[in-house]
Design a protein around this motif. Structure first.
Motif, PDB file in Angstrom:
ATOM      1  N   UNK A  99       0.681  -1.288   0.043  1.00  0.00           N
ATOM      2  CA  UNK A  99       0.237  -0.280   0.005  1.00  0.00           C
ATOM      3  C   UNK A  99       1.065   1.110  -0.090  1.00  0.00           C
ATOM      4  N   UNK A 100       0.577   2.282  -0.804  1.00  0.00           N
ATOM      5  CA  UNK A 100       1.274   3.376  -0.896  1.00  0.00           C
ATOM      6  C   UNK A 100       1.370   4.197   0.260  1.00  0.00           C
ATOM      7  N   UNK A 101       0.412   3.897   1.100  1.00  0.00           N
ATOM      8  CA  UNK A 101       0.393   4.808   2.443  1.00  0.00           C
ATOM      9  C   UNK A 101       1.587   4.313   3.154  1.00  0.00           C
ATOM     10  N   UNK A 102       1.845   3.021   3.174  1.00  0.00           N
ATOM     11  CA  UNK A 102       2.837   2.601   3.884  1.00  0.00           C
ATOM     12  C   UNK A 102       4.264   3.144   3.576  1.00  0.00           C
ATOM     13  N   UNK A 103       4.351   3.208   2.115  1.00  0.00           N
ATOM     14  CA  UNK A 103       5.699   3.661   1.581  1.00  0.00           C
ATOM     15  C   UNK A 103       5.705   5.180   2.033  1.00  0.00           C
TER      16      UNK A 103
END
Length: 330
Positions: A285-289
């Motif tokens: 997930x881009x939120x993690x990145x």
């Protein structure tokens, strides 16, 4: 890459290498028509460099490393992608039993802060702590935990980098006074009587991102169909790893010399904190990145700007993961 070619994947001896090990040993790679050779590597720098030059087709990789390599932070820029998260949690800060103990995670941090302040007043040398790599959730965990207690990790302690598999030995030998690494090396240090776990990433951050499958963008572009099959095999393996009834077999597989090469009991103890698959853990997930990029910016490793923020979607490829999942469920 044809079906007759061997896919070479790297890993570092850690509990969270389990999806690769299981996919190999339980035949999940073979079921997807893949011939895979696993290459045990000693350090994350070696993983980064071998993937970058094509000596490895892909690897079990630190999530921040894939981001850093893409941006050219700490190395020549090599665009990489993370089409799958291999696990959440597993990182921990472990302190030497030589240090004064205190109850609870806040007590540990404050006791350590007081010790560091007293040593500074006495003119004593800085305490040495080790992390596995500058661009790692382990580095950020140690820094965040220390900073919350008023310790400046860049000036109040000495930080060094060491291979995860050496951490327990370095702690026992008195070379370092603490470390932040992935399991099972905290559990090994505890079993040796050399260390105690002060805090886990799961305690501070909940579902903390840790490792991903990392490949270069170039390799992914040239081997799209192979990548899809690789993802399917690893997703199946990750689900197998999370099943409670498989934990005994899993700890035995990982304990073997070709893989983690650590006491089976320590590996079994370490499995409780690691999430391999459940509740959507494998989705990159881009939120993690974005959160990881925020940590990198906080500690001065990258700039906090729009260009940096755009890397999250470039590296974390949820679309490729979802396409593999769709094919798996068809």
């Amino acid at each position: 890459m044809s079906r007759s070619e061997v896919l070479r994947l790297g890993f570092v001896p850690l509990t969270d290498s389990a999806p690769l090990v299981v996919a190999k040993e339980r035949g999940f790679f073979e079921a997807e028509g893949l011939k895979v050779e696993l290459s045990r590597e000693v350090s994350w720098a070696t993983i980064r460099d071998k993937v970058a030059v094509g000596a490895l087709d892909g690897a079990h990789m630190l999530a921040p490393l894939a981001l850093a390599a893409t941006m050219g932070a700490g190395s020549e820029p090599t665009p990489m992608i993370a089409p799958m998260a291999l696990n959440l949690n597993g990182a921990a800060v472990t302190l030497s039993t030589r240090l004064t103990s205190a109850p609870g995670e806040n007590g540990e941090a404050m006791a350590l802060a007081k010790l560091i302040a007293r040593r500074r007043k006495e003119g004593a040398s800085l305490l040495t702590f080790a992390v596995v790599y500058p661009y790692s959730v382990h580095n950020y965990l140690l820094r965040d935990w220390l900073a919350a207690a008023g310790v400046d990790p860049d000036n109040d302690i000495r930080l060094t980098v060491a291979a995860p598999s050496r951490m327990a030995e370095l702690l026992a030998d008195g070379i370092i006074e603490g470390f932040s690494a992935g399991e099972p090396w905290s559990s090994v240090a505890v079993a040796l009587g050399a260390g105690r776990v002060a805090v886990r990433a799961s305690q501070l951050w909940g579902r903390a991102p840790d490792k991903v499958l990392g490949v270069t963008q170039e390799w992914a572009d040239e081997n799209g169909e192979v990548l899809t099959r690789l993802l399917r095999a690893l997703i199946t393996a990750a689900a197998w790893c999370d099943a409670p009834e498989h934990r005994g077999e899993l700890s035995g597989l990982l304990a073997g010399a070709p893989y983690v090469d650590a006491p089976r009991a320590a590996i079994a103890a370490s499995l409780d904190d690691v999430i391999f698959h459940r509740d959507g853990a494998n989705a990159p997930r881009t939120a993690q990145a974005a959160w990881l990029l925020g940590q990198m910016a906080r500690w001065g490793q990258v700039a906090a700007d729009a260009e940096t923020s755009s890397v999250a979607g470039q590296v974390y490829r949820l679309d490729l993961y979802e396409a593999a999942r769709a094919g798996q469920n068809a």
